[in-house]
Motif scaffolding. Structure first.
Motif, PDB file in Angstrom:
ATOM      1  N   MET A   1       0.699  -1.164  -0.084  1.00 29.01           N
ATOM      2  CA  MET A   1       0.079   0.072   0.066  1.00 29.01           C
ATOM      3  C   MET A   1       0.737   1.192   0.091  1.00 29.01           C
ATOM      4  SD  MET A   1      -3.458  -0.861  -0.012  1.00 29.01           S
ATOM      5  CE  MET A   1      -4.530  -2.073   0.570  1.00 29.01           C
ATOM      6  N   PRO A   2       0.500   2.255  -0.819  1.00 29.27           N
ATOM      7  CA  PRO A   2       1.243   3.585  -0.646  1.00 29.27           C
ATOM      8  C   PRO A   2       1.163   4.166   0.613  1.00 29.27           C
ATOM      9  CG  PRO A   2      -0.876   3.836  -1.863  1.00 29.27           C
ATOM     10  CD  PRO A   2      -0.745   2.396  -1.719  1.00 29.27           C
ATOM     11  N   GLU A   3       2.299   4.737   1.052  1.00 31.06           N
ATOM     12  CA  GLU A   3       2.393   5.637   2.417  1.00 31.06           C
ATOM     13  C   GLU A   3       2.001   6.951   2.114  1.00 31.06           C
ATOM     14  OE1 GLU A   3       6.192   5.005   4.261  1.00 31.06           O
ATOM     15  OE2 GLU A   3       5.761   2.720   4.218  1.00 31.06           O
ATOM     16  N   ASN A   4       1.380   7.503   3.125  1.00 27.07           N
ATOM     17  CA  ASN A   4       1.254   8.938   3.196  1.00 27.07           C
ATOM     18  C   ASN A   4      -0.016   9.600   1.993  1.00 27.07           C
ATOM     19  OD1 ASN A   4       2.939   9.044   5.442  1.00 27.07           O
ATOM     20  ND2 ASN A   4       4.568   9.216   4.119  1.00 27.07           N
ATOM     21  N   ARG A   5      -0.475   8.645   1.480  1.00 26.42           N
ATOM     22  CA  ARG A   5      -1.575   9.039   0.248  1.00 26.42           C
ATOM     23  C   ARG A   5      -2.464   7.966   0.055  1.00 26.42           C
ATOM     24  NH1 ARG A   5      -1.056   6.804  -4.451  1.00 26.42           N
ATOM     25  NH2 ARG A   5       1.145   5.801  -4.969  1.00 26.42           N
ATOM     26  N   PRO A   6      -3.654   8.265  -0.511  1.00 29.76           N
ATOM     27  CA  PRO A   6      -4.576   7.225  -0.731  1.00 29.76           C
ATOM     28  C   PRO A   6      -4.085   6.311  -1.869  1.00 29.76           C
ATOM     29  CG  PRO A   6      -5.760   9.516  -0.894  1.00 29.76           C
ATOM     30  CD  PRO A   6      -4.165   9.546  -0.722  1.00 29.76           C
ATOM     31  N   LEU A   7      -4.574   4.988  -1.836  1.00 31.92           N
ATOM     32  CA  LEU A   7      -4.487   4.120  -2.947  1.00 31.92           C
ATOM     33  C   LEU A   7      -5.384   4.699  -4.090  1.00 31.92           C
ATOM     34  CD1 LEU A   7      -3.509   1.445  -3.843  1.00 31.92           C
ATOM     35  CD2 LEU A   7      -5.833   0.584  -3.235  1.00 31.92           C
ATOM     36  N   ARG A   8      -4.664   4.961  -5.114  1.00 29.26           N
ATOM     37  CA  ARG A   8      -5.292   5.614  -6.442  1.00 29.26           C
ATOM     38  C   ARG A   8      -5.765   4.502  -7.451  1.00 29.26           C
ATOM     39  NH1 ARG A   8      -7.328   9.257  -7.964  1.00 29.26           N
ATOM     40  NH2 ARG A   8      -6.065  10.524  -9.606  1.00 29.26           N
ATOM     41  N   VAL A   9      -7.027   4.288  -7.833  1.00 25.98           N
ATOM     42  CA  VAL A   9      -7.356   3.193  -8.593  1.00 25.98           C
ATOM     43  C   VAL A   9      -8.276   3.832  -9.706  1.00 25.98           C
ATOM     44  CG1 VAL A   9      -8.890   1.255  -8.857  1.00 25.98           C
ATOM     45  CG2 VAL A   9      -7.609   1.805  -6.826  1.00 25.98           C
ATOM     46  N   ALA A  10      -8.069   3.434 -10.938  1.00 29.14           N
ATOM     47  CA  ALA A  10      -8.774   4.109 -12.112  1.00 29.14           C
ATOM     48  C   ALA A  10      -9.679   2.876 -12.357  1.00 29.14           C
ATOM     49  CB  ALA A  10      -8.115   4.245 -13.369  1.00 29.14           C
ATOM     50  N   VAL A  11     -11.007   2.913 -12.585  1.00 25.91           N
ATOM     51  CA  VAL A  11     -12.090   2.303 -13.064  1.00 25.91           C
ATOM     52  C   VAL A  11     -12.678   2.497 -14.295  1.00 25.91           C
ATOM     53  CG1 VAL A  11     -14.277   0.907 -12.369  1.00 25.91           C
ATOM     54  CG2 VAL A  11     -12.952   1.743 -10.767  1.00 25.91           C
ATOM     55  N   ILE A  12     -12.577   1.689 -15.448  1.00 27.45           N
ATOM     56  CA  ILE A  12     -13.027   2.091 -16.903  1.00 27.45           C
ATOM     57  C   ILE A  12     -14.364   1.671 -17.074  1.00 27.45           C
ATOM     58  CG2 ILE A  12     -12.350   1.957 -19.276  1.00 27.45           C
ATOM     59  CD1 ILE A  12     -10.040   3.076 -16.864  1.00 27.45           C
ATOM     60  N   GLY A  13     -15.188   2.338 -17.091  1.00 26.76           N
ATOM     61  CA  GLY A  13     -16.648   1.874 -17.299  1.00 26.76           C
ATOM     62  C   GLY A  13     -17.678   2.167 -15.793  1.00 26.76           C
ATOM     63  N   SER A  14     -18.665   2.928 -16.275  1.00 24.12           N
ATOM     64  CA  SER A  14     -19.439   3.344 -15.159  1.00 24.12           C
ATOM     65  C   SER A  14     -20.829   2.547 -15.288  1.00 24.12           C
ATOM     66  CB  SER A  14     -19.932   4.813 -15.320  1.00 24.12           C
ATOM     67  OG  SER A  14     -20.690   5.149 -16.433  1.00 24.12           O
ATOM     68  N   GLY A  15     -20.924   1.489 -15.949  1.00 28.72           N
ATOM     69  CA  GLY A  15     -22.103   0.630 -15.622  1.00 28.72           C
ATOM     70  C   GLY A  15     -22.159  -0.110 -14.354  1.00 28.72           C
ATOM     71  N   PRO A  16     -22.992  -1.112 -13.830  1.00 28.46           N
ATOM     72  CA  PRO A  16     -22.968  -1.648 -12.523  1.00 28.46           C
ATOM     73  C   PRO A  16     -21.894  -2.560 -12.398  1.00 28.46           C
ATOM     74  CG  PRO A  16     -25.073  -2.201 -13.674  1.00 28.46           C
ATOM     75  CD  PRO A  16     -23.995  -1.448 -14.827  1.00 28.46           C
ATOM     76  N   ALA A  17     -20.986  -2.973 -13.099  1.00 31.69           N
ATOM     77  CA  ALA A  17     -19.792  -3.642 -12.704  1.00 31.69           C
ATOM     78  C   ALA A  17     -18.759  -2.810 -12.232  1.00 31.69           C
ATOM     79  CB  ALA A  17     -19.059  -4.511 -14.074  1.00 31.69           C
ATOM     80  N   GLY A  18     -18.429  -1.679 -12.925  1.00 28.48           N
ATOM     81  CA  GLY A  18     -17.575  -0.529 -12.369  1.00 28.48           C
ATOM     82  C   GLY A  18     -17.957   0.245 -11.255  1.00 28.48           C
ATOM     83  N   ILE A  19     -19.310   0.343 -10.933  1.00 29.58           N
ATOM     84  CA  ILE A  19     -19.782   1.026  -9.888  1.00 29.58           C
ATOM     85  C   ILE A  19     -19.686   0.006  -8.796  1.00 29.58           C
ATOM     86  CG2 ILE A  19     -21.625   1.961  -8.668  1.00 29.58           C
ATOM     87  CD1 ILE A  19     -22.462   3.183 -11.247  1.00 29.58           C
ATOM     88  N   TYR A  20     -20.129  -1.233  -8.791  1.00 38.07           N
ATOM     89  CA  TYR A  20     -19.828  -2.173  -7.619  1.00 38.07           C
ATOM     90  C   TYR A  20     -18.428  -2.331  -7.260  1.00 38.07           C
ATOM     91  CZ  TYR A  20     -25.059  -3.359  -8.417  1.00 38.07           C
ATOM     92  OH  TYR A  20     -26.319  -3.101  -8.300  1.00 38.07           O
ATOM     93  N   ALA A  21     -17.456  -2.584  -8.130  1.00 40.81           N
ATOM     94  CA  ALA A  21     -16.059  -2.487  -7.799  1.00 40.81           C
ATOM     95  C   ALA A  21     -15.688  -1.298  -7.041  1.00 40.81           C
ATOM     96  CB  ALA A  21     -15.400  -2.790  -9.071  1.00 40.81           C
ATOM     97  N   SER A  22     -16.189  -0.001  -7.351  1.00 40.09           N
ATOM     98  CA  SER A  22     -15.683   1.116  -6.760  1.00 40.09           C
ATOM     99  C   SER A  22     -16.521   1.140  -5.187  1.00 40.09           C
ATOM    100  CB  SER A  22     -16.488   2.305  -7.560  1.00 40.09           C
ATOM    101  OG  SER A  22     -15.823   2.524  -8.625  1.00 40.09           O
ATOM    102  N   ASP A  23     -17.482   0.496  -5.283  1.00 41.37           N
ATOM    103  CA  ASP A  23     -18.278   0.460  -3.856  1.00 41.37           C
ATOM    104  C   ASP A  23     -17.311  -0.576  -3.017  1.00 41.37           C
ATOM    105  OD1 ASP A  23     -20.302   0.869  -1.878  1.00 41.37           O
ATOM    106  OD2 ASP A  23     -21.159  -0.800  -2.607  1.00 41.37           O
ATOM    107  N   ALA A  24     -16.995  -1.732  -3.645  1.00 37.06           N
ATOM    108  CA  ALA A  24     -16.312  -2.597  -2.934  1.00 37.06           C
ATOM    109  C   ALA A  24     -14.986  -2.163  -2.292  1.00 37.06           C
ATOM    110  CB  ALA A  24     -16.128  -3.908  -3.752  1.00 37.06           C
TER     111      ALA A  24
END
Length: 471
Positions: A1-24
Motif C-alpha cells: 500500500m502507498p504511504e502518506n497518500r490514498p490508494l489511487r485506482v482507475a475504473v474503466i466503465g460506469s455501468g453496474p460492474a464498475g460502480i460495484y467495484a468502486s463500492d467494494a
C-alpha cells in the motif's frame, strides 16, 4: 500500500460492474481514491442503455448506484474514451491500479446461411434506449417478424415489437424513438428457441410481464411443452425454471383475449436459414424441428418449416469489445484473467507461476499484467445477473488489495488528484462530471414533466454534453 497518500485506482466503465467495484473498494479500504472513466457523456452503462424503457423497476437499480457515486472518494470522468483519448500507459503514471469494467454491447453472430441479414438485438435495444451510437430511426414496416433466442433480451425485443407506439410513449423514450414505434406494422412476433421450455433462459417476471399489455396475445403451442428426464430434473432443482414452465403452460391453455397483436413463443425450432429477395430483403426464416434426447439436449428431426417474416432479430448473446493495449481472448471475447487479474496471452519464460494464489494449473504458466484487473461481462462474458456482478467485483477488489499490500502496483509518477484533470486538459478533452449527471438528470426530468411523464431521455451526444457540467 502507498504511504502518506490514498490508494489511487482507475475504473474503466460506469455501468453496474464498475460502480460495484468502486463500492467494494471504498468499503474495504477507507483510504482510497477512485476515478471512474466513462466513454459516454452519461453514466450507468447498460442500466441506461440496455434496459427496455417499459421496465422502470429495473432502472430502480440506478438509485443504489447513485449512492455509490455520491461517495466523496469517487470522481466521474465522462466523455473520455480509454484507449484513444487516454491510454493504459497514461493511466500507469497516475494510478496504482486499473480495473476494466467495460461490459458487452456488440451482438454475437448467427452462423447460418443468410445470417448476415439478421438484426442484432443489441442494435434494436440501442435504438429504443436512445443510445447515440445507434441508428436514430428504425424500419418497422414488416407485418411479421422473428426473434431468435429464449433469454430476457429476446423477450424485451419481442415485447417492444409487439406493443404500440402509444403504449411506449408514456415511458422515457425521446421523440425519434416514438416516431418510429408509432408506425410499427408488426402484428405477428415469433420467438424461437432451439430447445424446450425447461431450457429457456427467461426469468418468470419477464415472462409474466408479456401479458400485461391489452394489445398482445401470447400464443404457446401445447405440443411445444415437452420434457425429458433431464428437463424434469431441471424443473425440480430450480424453482425459477419450474415457474417459467408453469407460466408457459398457462399461456398454452389460456382463452384467447382477442388482442390485435400476436406474440408466438416457439420451442424445438432451430434456425437453419434466412431467405431473402434479390435486393437482400428478408422474406422468410427456415427452422428445423428438434426433439429431446433424454439429456436435456436436442437433435434435429429433418422436418423444415418456412416462416414468412420480413425481419429476423438475433438475441443469441452479447460480446465485449476488444480493449486497446491489453491481451484478448478472441474465443470467449473477454480479457484473459484469473480471479479478475488480467493475464498475458502466453506462458512465462521460465514456467514459474505468475498468478498469486491461483489454483488453476494453466494460469500458473501465465503471467499477470501487474495491477491490471477486470470485472463484469468483459471478465466472464455476458452471463449472470446483478448478484454475479457484485460477486465478481468483490473478488477482483480482494485480489487488487492483496497485490497492493504486497507492493505489486504501478508506483505512479503523478498520483496527485489534480494530475488527472491536468492530463485531460493537455489533451484538449471536454469531460462530464458527477455534478454534470445531476444537471442532465434534472433536464431530462423537466422534459418529461412537461409531457406528463417521469423523464424524457436526451439522445444526442452534443445535447447531453451541453446540459452536463463539464471540465
Amino acid at each position: 500500500m502507498p504511504e502518506n497518500r490514498p490508494l489511487r485506482v482507475a475504473v474503466i466503465g460506469s455501468g453496474p460492474a464498475g460502480i460495484y467495484a468502486s463500492d467494494a473498494l471504498t468499503k474495504a479500504n477507507a483510504d482510497v481514491s477512485i476515478d471512474i472513466f466513462e466513454r459516454m457523456p452519461a453514466p450507468f452503462g447498460l442500466i441506461r442503455y440496455g434496459v427496455a424503457p417499459d421496465h422502470p423497476r429495473i432502472k430502480g437499480i440506478i438509485k443504489s448506484l447513485h449512492k455509490v457515486l455520491d461517495k466523496p472518494q469517487i470522481r466521474l470522468f465522462g466523455n473520455v474514451n480509454v484507449g484513444t483519448d487516454v491510454t493504459l500507459a497514461d493511466l500507469k503514471k497516475l494510478y496504482d491500479a486499473v480495473i476494466y469494467a467495460t461490459g458487452a454491447t456488440d451482438d454475437q453472430d448467427l452462423a447460418i446461411p443468410g445470417g448476415e441479414h439478421t438484426i442484432g438485438a443489441g442494435e434494436f435495444v440501442g435504438f429504443y434506449d436512445a443510445n447515440p451510437d445507434f441508428e436514430p430511426k428504425w424500419d418497422l414496416s414488416a407485418p411479421a417478424v422473428a426473434v431468435i433466442g429464449v433469454g430476457n433480451v429476446a423477450l424485451d425485443v419481442a415485447r417492444v415489437l409487439a406493443k404500440t407506439g402509444e403504449e411506449l410513449r408514456v415511458t422515457e423514450i425521446p421523440d425519434n424513438v416514438y416516431d418510429s414505434l408509432k408506425d410499427n406494422q408488426a402484428t405477428e412476433v415469433h420467438v424461437f428457441g432451439r430447445r424446450g421450455p425447461a431450457q429457456a433462459k427467461f426469468t418468470p417476471l419477464e415472462l409474466k410481464e408479456l401479458n400485461i399489455s391489452d394489445t398482445i396475445e401470447i400464443v404457446v403451442d401445447p405440443e411445444d411443452l415437452q420434457y425429458d428426464e433431464a428437463s424434469e430434473d431441471a424443473r425440480r432443482s430450480s424453482k425459477i425454471q419450474d415457474m417459467v414452465c408453469t407460466l408457459l403452460e398457462q399461456y398454452a391453455i389460456a382463452d384467447p383475449k382477442g388482442a390485435p397483436h400476436k406474440l408466438f413463443i416457439h420451442f424445438f425450432e432451430s434456425p437453419v436459414e434466412v431467405k431473402t429477395a434479390p435486393d437482400g430483403t428478408v422474406t422468410a426464416l427456415v427452422t428445423e424441428r428438434t426433439e429431446l434426447t433424454g439429456t436435456g439436449r436436442v437433435t434435429g428431426t429433418g422436418k423444415l418449416t418456412e416462416w414468412p417474416v420480413g425481419s429476423v432479430y438475433r438475441a443469441v448473446g452479447y460480446k465485449s469489445d476488444e480493449q486497446a493495449d491489453l491481451p484478448w481472448d478472441a474465443d470467449k471475447n473477454v480479457l484473459p484473467n484469473v480471479g479478475g487479474r488480467v493475464l498475458t496471452t502466453g506462458p512465462t519464460a521460465d514456467g514459474i507461476a505468475g498468478v498469486p494464489g491461483s489454483a488453476d494449473p494453466e494460469a500458473e504458466k501465465r503471467e499477470v499484467l501487474p495491477s491490471v484487473y477486470t470485472t463484469g461481462w468483459v471478465r466472464r462474458g455476458p452471463v449472470g445477473l446483478i448478484g454475479n456482478t457484485k460477486g465478481d467485483a468483490n473478488e477482483t477488489v480482494a485480489n487488487l488489495l492483496a497485490d497492493a499490500e504486497a507492493g505489486r502496483g504501478f508506483n505512479p509518477e503523478h498520483p496527485e488528484l489534480e494530475a488527472t484533470e491536468q492530463l485531460l486538459r493537455e489533451r484538449g478533452l471536454t469531460w462530464t462530471t458527477w455534478d454534470g449527471w445531476y444537471a442532465l438528470d434534472k433536464h431530462e426530468r423537466e422534459l418529461g414533466e412537461a409531457e406528463g411523464r417521469e423523464r424524457k431521455k436526451v439522445r444526442e451526444w452534443d445535447e447531453m454534453l451541453r446540459h452536463s457540467t463539464t471540465g
